[in-house]
Design a protein around this motif. Structure first.
Motif, short mmCIF file in Angstrom:
data_model
loop_
_atom_site.label_atom_id
_atom_site.label_comp_id
_atom_site.label_asym_id
_atom_site.label_seq_id
_atom_site.Cartn_x
_atom_site.Cartn_y
_atom_site.Cartn_z
N GLN A 77 3.02 -8.75 8.81
CA GLN A 77 2.14 -7.96 8.03
C GLN A 77 2.96 -6.92 7.14
O GLN A 77 3.75 -5.90 7.72
N PRO A 78 2.79 -6.99 5.72
CA PRO A 78 3.78 -6.15 5.10
C PRO A 78 3.33 -4.64 5.28
O PRO A 78 2.25 -4.27 5.10
N THR A 79 4.22 -3.79 5.33
CA THR A 79 4.10 -2.28 5.06
C THR A 79 4.02 -1.69 3.82
O THR A 79 5.01 -1.87 2.88
N SER A 80 3.08 -1.24 3.15
CA SER A 80 2.92 -0.55 1.88
C SER A 80 3.55 0.77 1.91
O SER A 80 3.54 1.73 3.00
N ASP A 81 4.20 1.18 0.66
CA ASP A 81 4.95 2.38 0.58
C ASP A 81 4.80 2.66 -0.90
O ASP A 81 5.33 1.99 -1.86
N PRO A 82 4.38 3.95 -1.33
CA PRO A 82 4.06 4.34 -2.61
C PRO A 82 5.23 4.49 -3.31
O PRO A 82 5.48 4.29 -4.67
N ARG A 83 6.48 4.30 -2.64
CA ARG A 83 7.83 4.53 -3.47
C ARG A 83 8.16 3.17 -4.11
O ARG A 83 8.99 3.17 -5.28
N TRP A 84 7.46 2.27 -3.88
CA TRP A 84 7.56 0.91 -4.53
C TRP A 84 6.28 0.75 -5.59
O TRP A 84 6.47 -0.40 -6.01
N ARG A 85 5.75 1.76 -5.91
CA ARG A 85 4.85 1.60 -6.91
C ARG A 85 5.61 1.31 -8.44
O ARG A 85 6.87 1.83 -8.46
N GLU A 86 4.70 0.96 -9.45
CA GLU A 86 5.16 0.95 -10.83
C GLU A 86 5.39 2.28 -11.34
O GLU A 86 4.82 3.31 -10.62
N LEU A 87 6.11 2.36 -12.46
CA LEU A 87 6.30 3.76 -12.96
C LEU A 87 4.84 4.06 -13.68
O LEU A 87 3.98 3.47 -14.04
#
Length: 207
Positions: A77-87
């Motif tokens: 299950q992937p862990t979501s992280d806001p640091r990997w958001r788009e610009l």
């Protein structure tokens, strides 16, 4: 040695509508869903088994990661992280992409007109991020995921990938536009440094 597979999300509804996406979000189109599944099958065919998976916190990131993993035969299950958001494009969020192209005309003399335009937007719009802002958070996230396993999946967005790879010294001269949907980059953690083996390549996975 840690190998991090950095994958751009599949085609979203905003991609299909040719709108600036950034922190705005939209689900995958039917094509985007198929792209994620096909890339997962590529990983399975190449014998890649992920130890852990991460994604941006947008629906397009999470849906791409989930579909890719299922097709790759993984129960992760992937862990979501806001640091990997788009610009974040600030006031240009969700506008027609052609408006951004027009803004780039003022920066055609810059070494990198695309990044120069983003820097100019960030300088005048407190809601917008600069490429350097994105590179800092993405690099921080990269350092964190590097200790998570030997084979690591990260699903993120195009400009985030560009700024990260640029900061790591990758040759991006083959990219005339941004990374394609489901393009694959590989970054290896070697001792205290990083090596970029693939930079946003659209072809099926090659190990």
């Amino acid at each position: 040695m840690t190998r991090i597979w950095v994958v751009r999300h599949g085609q979203s509804m905003l991609n299909a509508a040719e709108r600036m996406q950034g922190w705005s979000d939209a689900p995958l189109t039917a094509l985007g869903q198929d792209q994620a599944t096909e890339r997962g099958r590529d990983f399975a065919a190449a014998g890649i088994t992920f130890d852990v998976a991460f994604s941006g916190d947008g629906i397009r990131h999470r849906e791409t990661a989930a579909r890719l993993l299922v097709a790759a035969g993984s129960d992760l299950q992937p862990t979501s992280d806001p640091r990997w958001r788009e610009l974040c494009f600030g006031r240009l969020e969700a506008v027609r992409a052609r408006k951004f192209v027009r803004l780039m005309q003022a920066h055609v003399a810059a070494d990198n007109p695309f990044f120069a335009t983003l820097d100019a937007l960030a300088a005048e719009d407190p809601l917008a991020e600069s490429p350097a802002d994105v590179a800092r958070r993405a690099t921080e996230a990269l350092h964190d995921v590097a200790s998570a396993g030997s084979e690591v999946l990260v699903v993120t967005s195009g400009i985030t990938i560009l700024t990260l790879l640029h900061g790591l010294g990758a040759d991006l001269s083959h990219l005339t536009i941004g990374p394609e949907n489901l393009s694959v980059s590989t970054v290896r953690r070697i001792d205290d440094g990083w090596r970029v083996d693939r930079a946003a390549m659209p072809d099926p996975v090659a190990v």
